[in-house]
Scaffold this motif. Structure first.
Motif, PDB file in Angstrom:
ATOM      1  N   LEU A   1     -11.883  10.813   4.728  1.00 41.69           N
ATOM      2  CA  LEU A   1     -12.078   9.943   5.885  1.00 41.69           C
ATOM      3  C   LEU A   1     -12.136  10.727   7.196  1.00 41.69           C
ATOM      4  O   LEU A   1     -12.412  10.156   8.243  1.00 41.69           O
ATOM      5  N   HIS A   2     -11.865  12.041   7.138  1.00 42.72           N
ATOM      6  CA  HIS A   2     -11.890  12.858   8.363  1.00 42.72           C
ATOM      7  C   HIS A   2     -13.285  12.894   8.967  1.00 42.72           C
ATOM      8  O   HIS A   2     -14.267  13.116   8.246  1.00 42.72           O
TER       9      HIS A   2
ATOM     10  N   PRO B   1       0.852  -1.184   0.000  1.00 44.61           N
ATOM     11  CA  PRO B   1       0.000   0.000   0.000  1.00 44.61           C
ATOM     12  C   PRO B   1       0.898   1.248   0.000  1.00 44.61           C
ATOM     13  O   PRO B   1       1.957   1.259   0.635  1.00 44.61           O
ATOM     14  N   LEU B   2       0.460   2.270  -0.715  1.00 39.42           N
ATOM     15  CA  LEU B   2       1.254   3.492  -0.842  1.00 39.42           C
ATOM     16  C   LEU B   2       0.497   4.680  -0.274  1.00 39.42           C
ATOM     17  O   LEU B   2      -0.708   4.825  -0.501  1.00 39.42           O
ATOM     18  N   VAL B   3       1.225   5.543   0.441  1.00 38.27           N
ATOM     19  CA  VAL B   3       0.671   6.804   0.931  1.00 38.27           C
ATOM     20  C   VAL B   3       1.480   7.925   0.313  1.00 38.27           C
ATOM     21  O   VAL B   3       2.701   7.981   0.467  1.00 38.27           O
ATOM     22  N   ILE B   4       0.794   8.808  -0.406  1.00 36.00           N
ATOM     23  CA  ILE B   4       1.412  10.029  -0.919  1.00 36.00           C
ATOM     24  C   ILE B   4       1.198  11.068   0.159  1.00 36.00           C
ATOM     25  O   ILE B   4       0.061  11.412   0.488  1.00 36.00           O
TER      26      ILE B   4
ATOM     27  N   GLY C   1      -5.437   3.740   8.267  1.00 31.09           N
ATOM     28  CA  GLY C   1      -4.747   2.454   8.384  1.00 31.09           C
ATOM     29  C   GLY C   1      -5.648   1.286   8.018  1.00 31.09           C
ATOM     30  O   GLY C   1      -5.227   0.357   7.324  1.00 31.09           O
ATOM     31  N   ALA C   2      -6.901   1.345   8.453  1.00 32.37           N
ATOM     32  CA  ALA C   2      -7.842   0.273   8.130  1.00 32.37           C
ATOM     33  C   ALA C   2      -8.092   0.200   6.622  1.00 32.37           C
ATOM     34  O   ALA C   2      -8.172  -0.897   6.055  1.00 32.37           O
ATOM     35  N   GLU C   3      -8.183   1.340   5.978  1.00 28.26           N
ATOM     36  CA  GLU C   3      -8.392   1.350   4.522  1.00 28.26           C
ATOM     37  C   GLU C   3      -7.187   0.759   3.801  1.00 28.26           C
ATOM     38  O   GLU C   3      -7.323  -0.014   2.856  1.00 28.26           O
ATOM     39  N   LEU C   4      -5.981   1.108   4.253  1.00 26.87           N
ATOM     40  CA  LEU C   4      -4.767   0.567   3.644  1.00 26.87           C
ATOM     41  C   LEU C   4      -4.650  -0.938   3.869  1.00 26.87           C
ATOM     42  O   LEU C   4      -4.119  -1.660   3.023  1.00 26.87           O
TER      43      LEU C   4
ATOM     44  N   ARG D   1       0.954   2.436  10.065  1.00 30.87           N
ATOM     45  CA  ARG D   1       1.674   1.163   9.894  1.00 30.87           C
ATOM     46  C   ARG D   1       1.229   0.109  10.906  1.00 30.87           C
ATOM     47  O   ARG D   1       1.365  -1.089  10.650  1.00 30.87           O
ATOM     48  N   ALA D   2       0.693   0.536  12.055  1.00 31.15           N
ATOM     49  CA  ALA D   2       0.195  -0.440  13.036  1.00 31.15           C
ATOM     50  C   ALA D   2      -0.929  -1.277  12.419  1.00 31.15           C
ATOM     51  O   ALA D   2      -1.052  -2.461  12.702  1.00 31.15           O
ATOM     52  N   ALA D   3      -1.729  -0.664  11.549  1.00 30.05           N
ATOM     53  CA  ALA D   3      -2.820  -1.379  10.885  1.00 30.05           C
ATOM     54  C   ALA D   3      -2.371  -2.007   9.570  1.00 30.05           C
ATOM     55  O   ALA D   3      -2.869  -3.057   9.178  1.00 30.05           O
TER      56      ALA D   3
END
Length: 176
Positions: free
Chosen positions: A36-37, A4-7, A64-67, A91-93
């Motif tokens: 998601l806010h 999974p990538l986060v920009i 995190g849940a979405e990733l 990263r915990a999720a």
């Protein structure tokens, strides 16, 4: 399949535009973490009030849940992820998440923010975001790229860097 990538980056860095373009090139799902806010966070930001860490934790759990959710073709999320602790919460999720930090000159950021009226993140919060930003550390999976030269050139650079750790990135991702 790639991680999974986060920009990531401050407001006005181009997270959404770059994230959507990268996801399109990879054939992946794209999501903007702004969507998601929880409503109280949006209301605070709209009023020009910076979020506290307590405001962010529930939002970061959702990111995190979405990733971590099943995305057969991968996922790219645009998310500020300004502090190491925020990235650690994500990263915990979703432990295999890679972060791509977009660096942009502050004067360019201000210009971009002035040109997007109606966004809930007002230009007045840019200074707060720049002060909060903690660059990626050496032990974090990801990369920092200078956001200049146009979106396609930036996507080419990101894909070249990703291939160093994920050689199986689809060859079709090179096609514009």
């Amino acid at each position: 399949m790639h991680s999974p990538l986060v920009i990531m980056g401050v407001c006005g860095a181009g997270k959404t535009a770059v994230g959507a373009a990268l996801a399109a090139r990879l054939g992946a799902t794209f999501k903007d973490a702004d969507n998601l806010h929880p409503l109280p966070n949006v209301e605070k930001m709209t009023a020009g009030i910076p979020l506290t860490d307590e405001d962010r934790w529930p939002w970061l759990r959702l990111v995190g849940a979405e990733l971590a959710a099943e995305h057969p073709h991968g996922i790219v999320i645009a998310c500020s992820a300004l502090k190491r602790a925020y990235r650690d919460a994500v990263r915990a999720a979703a432990p295999s998440t890679r972060f791509i930090l977009l660096e942009v000159d502050p004067s360019v950021l201000k210009e971009r923010l002035v040109q997007r009226p109606g966004h809930f993140m007002p230009p007045a919060l840019l200074t707060s975001q720049l002060e909060t930003l903690e660059p990626l550390e050496g032990d974090e999976e990801g990369m920092t790229v200078r956001s200049e030269g146009g979106i396609e050139a930036l996507i080419d650079q990101i894909l070249a860097n990703l291939r160093q750790v994920h050689p199986a990135i689809p060859a079709g991702a090179d096609q514009k």
